[in-house]
Design a protein around this motif. Structure first.
Motif, PDB file in Angstrom:
ATOM      1  N   ARG A 137      -2.949   3.628  31.215  1.00 23.38           N
ATOM      2  CA  ARG A 137      -1.883   3.926  32.409  1.00 23.38           C
ATOM      3  C   ARG A 137      -1.229   5.206  32.546  1.00 23.38           C
ATOM      4  N   LYS A 138      -1.549   5.822  31.476  1.00 19.78           N
ATOM      5  CA  LYS A 138      -1.019   7.374  31.612  1.00 19.78           C
ATOM      6  C   LYS A 138      -2.213   8.457  31.358  1.00 19.78           C
ATOM      7  N   ARG A 139      -3.255   8.044  31.784  1.00 15.50           N
ATOM      8  CA  ARG A 139      -4.559   8.738  31.469  1.00 15.50           C
ATOM      9  C   ARG A 139      -4.744  10.227  32.095  1.00 15.50           C
ATOM     10  N   ASN A 140      -4.195  10.154  33.385  1.00 14.54           N
ATOM     11  CA  ASN A 140      -4.107  11.593  34.328  1.00 14.54           C
ATOM     12  C   ASN A 140      -2.974  12.495  33.430  1.00 14.54           C
ATOM     13  N   ARG A 302       1.574  13.459  36.761  1.00 13.20           N
ATOM     14  CA  ARG A 302       2.319  12.253  36.929  1.00 13.20           C
ATOM     15  C   ARG A 302       1.982  11.859  38.718  1.00 13.20           C
ATOM     16  N   ASP A 305      -1.265   9.781  38.154  1.00 15.48           N
ATOM     17  CA  ASP A 305      -1.188   8.256  37.606  1.00 15.48           C
ATOM     18  C   ASP A 305      -0.575   7.581  38.449  1.00 15.48           C
ATOM     19  N   GLN A 436      -8.040   0.532  35.073  1.00 14.90           N
ATOM     20  CA  GLN A 436      -7.023   1.156  35.197  1.00 14.90           C
ATOM     21  C   GLN A 436      -6.314   0.805  36.320  1.00 14.90           C
ATOM     22  N   ASP A 438      -4.026   2.668  38.018  1.00 13.77           N
ATOM     23  CA  ASP A 438      -3.773   3.524  39.113  1.00 13.77           C
ATOM     24  C   ASP A 438      -5.271   3.878  39.713  1.00 13.77           C
TER      25      ASP A 438
END
Length: 440
Positions: A137-140, A302, A305, A436, A438
């Protein structure tokens, strides 16, 4: 969408080690990007280079990076991502430091090409490794934190060039390029894990399970056979099963992005001198260019994501186009600095988000090859950027023409990314329970 062979997320310690190792590698990749632009005024004066010749020499490292990027997919398939990353960092560190020994443009160009081979292998390898282990959920944002090392390297090169080149000479800037041997390699050898995707794809399941246990994650055994049968590192895997058009669009977007990045990074100090700024002020624009990339990445990561990588990349290209176009008109010095900062995010920052977008777009067995080929083809743009700008300067083109060229290229890049289709829900996911959130 996620294409992971694992369930669960890494512990903070393991993730920090991966992000730190990849981030430091990225930092010195960014240092190498800016160091040539920072030393161009000194090299042209010492060796009597014209703009066209200086632009051509600036492209030699990019030719090496092109070769390194295209070869690395097959090499990582055989040796693993960890080994290749360590070897590539050592290679480009020695190559960059060797440039300080050059006594003329010919040897300097050869050494820049040699160091480029290692640099070209670094970025695809660390991209694939970081995206594999980043939290879903925080890949980017995780990628953006790691990739801040790239503009930080540019800041380091710019900040050191201002006092060191007048005092010591341009050679010291390349000697500093050997620092990864002391800073990155010990950390990588001690703390960097091998790719679980690589181990599973090679059928080394016992080793994969041991590593997964040490990292505190769990393999998805029901999907392992698919990972083993995937076309690892194969170009065919990037153009089949509905991936042909996205692959071509990614190549075009990377071409545009790297043309703008390397063209601007190589010639920005010289262009600012043409605009009437003294050398130290001209070098400070490179500093601001990279600071803008860092600040922008916190917001861009941010946004990617939350809203998806695709709109974040398109917006970044649009900002680059607008800022560079406005630079052509000049203005108050404070305004110019702001525009340069926005251009830094719109070029370097956008390329960073594009890398994350591309790497996460492909299934695990094609991930390393996908980003390697995208960056490899993109390097053609990087090669052309310094060369075209140098030729235009030789032809006494105006600053409006030069900045207008880079703005147009950024605009085309954004338009190309708009055409990338969303991923299919069944796009060869190895662990569908970790898709994912997002999705783009």
């Amino acid at each position: 969408m996620s294409t992971s062979v694992r369930r669960g997320e890494l512990g903070n310690g393991a993730l920090v080690a991966i992000v730190a190792t990849c981030g430091l590698s990225y930092l010195f990749d960014g240092y190498d990007l800016i160091v040539y632009g920072a030393t161009v005024p000194s090299l042209t004066k010492e060796w009597g280079l014209g703009p066209g010749q200086a632009g051509a020499i600036g492209s030699y490292a990019l030719v090496g990076m092109l070769v390194g990027a295209l070869v690395v997919g097959s090499v990582t398939d055989l040796l693993g991502r960890r080994r290749v990353l360590i070897a590539a960092v050592a290679w480009f560190s020695v190559g960059t430091a060797s440039c300080a020994l050059a006594d003329g443009p010919t040897l300097f160009g050869v050494l820049r090409f040699a160091s480029g081979l290692g640099l070209g292998a670094v970025l695809p390898t660390l991209n694939a490794l970081l995206i594999e282990y980043a939290p879903e959920r925080k890949r980017n944002m995780t990628y953006a934190v790691m990739a801040i090392g790239y503009p930080l390297g540019g800041i380091l090169a710019s900040a050191l060039a201002i006092p060191l080149i007048p005092a010591v000479g341009w050679q010291v800037m390349y000697l500093i390029g050997a620092a990864p041997i002391l800073l990155v390699l010990p950390l990588a050898l001690r703390a960097l894990p091998e790719s679980l995707e690589f181990l599973v794809a090679r059928g080394r399941l016992d080793e994969a399970h041991r590593l997964a246990a040490r990292l505190g994650v769990e393999l998805a055994p029901a999907r392992e056979p698919k990972a083993r049968t995937g076309r690892r590192g194969s170009l065919a895997g990037l153009v089949g099963k509905g991936y042909l058009m996205p692959t071509l669009l990614f190549w075009a977007a990377s071409f545009c992005s790297l043309l703008a990045i390397y063209g601007m990074s190589t010639w920005l100090p010289q262009l600012m001198r043409e605009a009437g700024y003294p050398l130290q002020s001209a070098l400070s624009f490179l500093l601001v260019f990279n600071i803008g990339a860092i600040v922008g990445l916190f917001f861009g990561g941010r946004a990617a994501d939350r809203f998806g990588a695709k709109p974040a990349v398109v917006l970044g290209f649009a900002l680059a186009c607008a800022a560079v176009l406005l630079l052509a008109g000049g203005g108050a010095e404070a305004v110019v600095y702001v525009l340069v900062a926005v251009a830094g995010y719109g070029t370097i920052g956008t390329q960073t988000l594009l890398n994350a977008f591309v790497t996460g777009y492909y299934p695990a067995e094609s991930r390393a090859a996908g980003i390697a080929w995208t960056l490899g083809v993109g390097r053609l743009g990087g090669i052309l950027g310094p060369t075209i700008a140098g030729a235009l300067l030789d032809a006494h083109a105006s600053l409006t023409v030069l900045f207008g060229l880079f703005a147009a290229v950024a605009g085309v890049g954004g338009a190309v990314v708009c055409l990338v289709r969303p991923q299919k829900d069944d796009a060869s996911a190895l662990a569908p329970d970790l898709r994912q959130a997002d999705r783009v």
